[in-house]
Design an enzyme around this catalytic site. Sequence first.
Site, mmCIF file in Angstrom:
data_model
loop_
_atom_site.group_PDB
_atom_site.id
_atom_site.type_symbol
_atom_site.label_atom_id
_atom_site.label_comp_id
_atom_site.label_asym_id
_atom_site.label_seq_id
_atom_site.Cartn_x
_atom_site.Cartn_y
_atom_site.Cartn_z
ATOM 1 N N LYS A 89 0.760 -1.516 -0.085
ATOM 2 C CA LYS A 89 0.071 -0.220 -0.167
ATOM 3 C C LYS A 89 0.508 1.354 0.310
ATOM 4 O O LYS A 89 0.694 1.628 0.726
ATOM 5 C CB LYS A 89 -1.049 -0.188 1.131
ATOM 6 N N GLY A 105 -14.515 -13.343 3.914
ATOM 7 C CA GLY A 105 -15.086 -14.389 5.014
ATOM 8 C C GLY A 105 -14.588 -13.905 6.103
ATOM 9 O O GLY A 105 -15.269 -12.987 6.643
HETATM 10 P P1 BMP Z 1 -8.376 -11.436 5.146
HETATM 11 O O1 BMP Z 1 -9.269 -12.354 4.222
HETATM 12 O O2 BMP Z 1 -8.103 -12.539 6.668
HETATM 13 O O3 BMP Z 1 -9.439 -10.642 5.805
HETATM 14 O O4 BMP Z 1 -7.093 -10.586 4.676
HETATM 15 C C1 BMP Z 1 -7.854 -9.603 3.829
HETATM 16 C C2 BMP Z 1 -6.061 -9.003 2.697
HETATM 17 O O5 BMP Z 1 -6.947 -8.105 2.289
HETATM 18 C C3 BMP Z 1 -5.395 -8.361 4.008
HETATM 19 O O6 BMP Z 1 -4.131 -8.746 3.516
HETATM 20 C C4 BMP Z 1 -5.340 -6.922 4.131
HETATM 21 O O7 BMP Z 1 -4.066 -6.190 4.052
HETATM 22 C C5 BMP Z 1 -6.102 -7.043 2.487
HETATM 23 N N1 BMP Z 1 -7.217 -5.616 2.496
HETATM 24 C C6 BMP Z 1 -8.304 -5.441 3.559
HETATM 25 O O8 BMP Z 1 -8.685 -6.454 4.595
HETATM 26 N N2 BMP Z 1 -8.862 -4.480 3.409
HETATM 27 C C7 BMP Z 1 -8.625 -3.686 2.249
HETATM 28 O O9 BMP Z 1 -9.502 -2.084 2.419
HETATM 29 C C8 BMP Z 1 -6.871 -3.149 1.699
HETATM 30 C C9 BMP Z 1 -6.645 -4.158 1.903
HETATM 31 O O10 BMP Z 1 -5.276 -5.220 0.984
#
Ligand code: BMP
Length: 227
Positions: free
Chosen positions: A65, A176
């Site tokens: 990011k 999820g």
């Molecule tokens: P998870 O499915 O375990 O919540 O992971 C989500 C992933 O997406 C993480 O790597 C997080 O950094 C990324 N992410 C997010 O969750 N929200 C955003 O708005 C942008 C992201 O990159």
Amino acid sequence: MIIVALDPPPHADPREWCSKIVSSVAGHPSLAGVKIGLPAIVSQGLGWVKGVLEAVEGLRVADLKLADIGAIMRIVIERLASAGFDAVIMHAFVGDEGALDEAVDWCRAHGVKAIAVVSMSHPGSAKFIDKHTKEMVEMCRRLGVWGFVAPATRPSMIKLVRDLAPDSRILSPGVGAQGATPGQALCAGADYEIVGRAITRAEDPRKALEEMAKLQREALQKCRVDT
Ligand code: BMP
């Protein structure tokens, strides 16, 4: 299509953990790529990443990011590309002149896909970022970014981005563990759903990916019938 977010938990050995997940999900037809970000890179550097990335087909997304001046973003992106990434996530809020314009130009000249964050999946995104999503998408389109990050947790934001950028890719996190259901973002116009913990923390990541893909297909069938 699913992009698996490889975010090793605090007590895992990041290299071992990533290799294990990748060998479980690699070759699955619904796997569109992987995303590696700060949790792995901060602890391990970049030297080991190539081996992990070579084991997967599809998108190899670096998620730092980025939000800096153009000169610095270019240095970082060049290093990420050398490590084997073919797509890089950067924040749109830094603006174009002296920042995104240089970063996106470098990406375009070197075949790296520039992906801009224009809305995020956590509720706090509404406080500042979401107030400027429209302007940020318009600016990024002028610069020629390849894709956008927009949240699966708020399908209205995906619809907004899709309306403004019909030809761009949309990658949607929040499926999820953060509450969005598989397929919800695709129905709103996203191309990929980014899934981390719901797959990587499952006992059998490949089985979890398969189940997610099945739910995506069902949701898509339903939303296509409904529209
Ligand atoms: P998870 O499915 O375990 O919540 O992971 C989500 C992933 O997406 C993480 O790597 C997080 O950094 C990324 N992410 C997010 O969750 N929200 C955003 O708005 C942008 C992201 O990159």
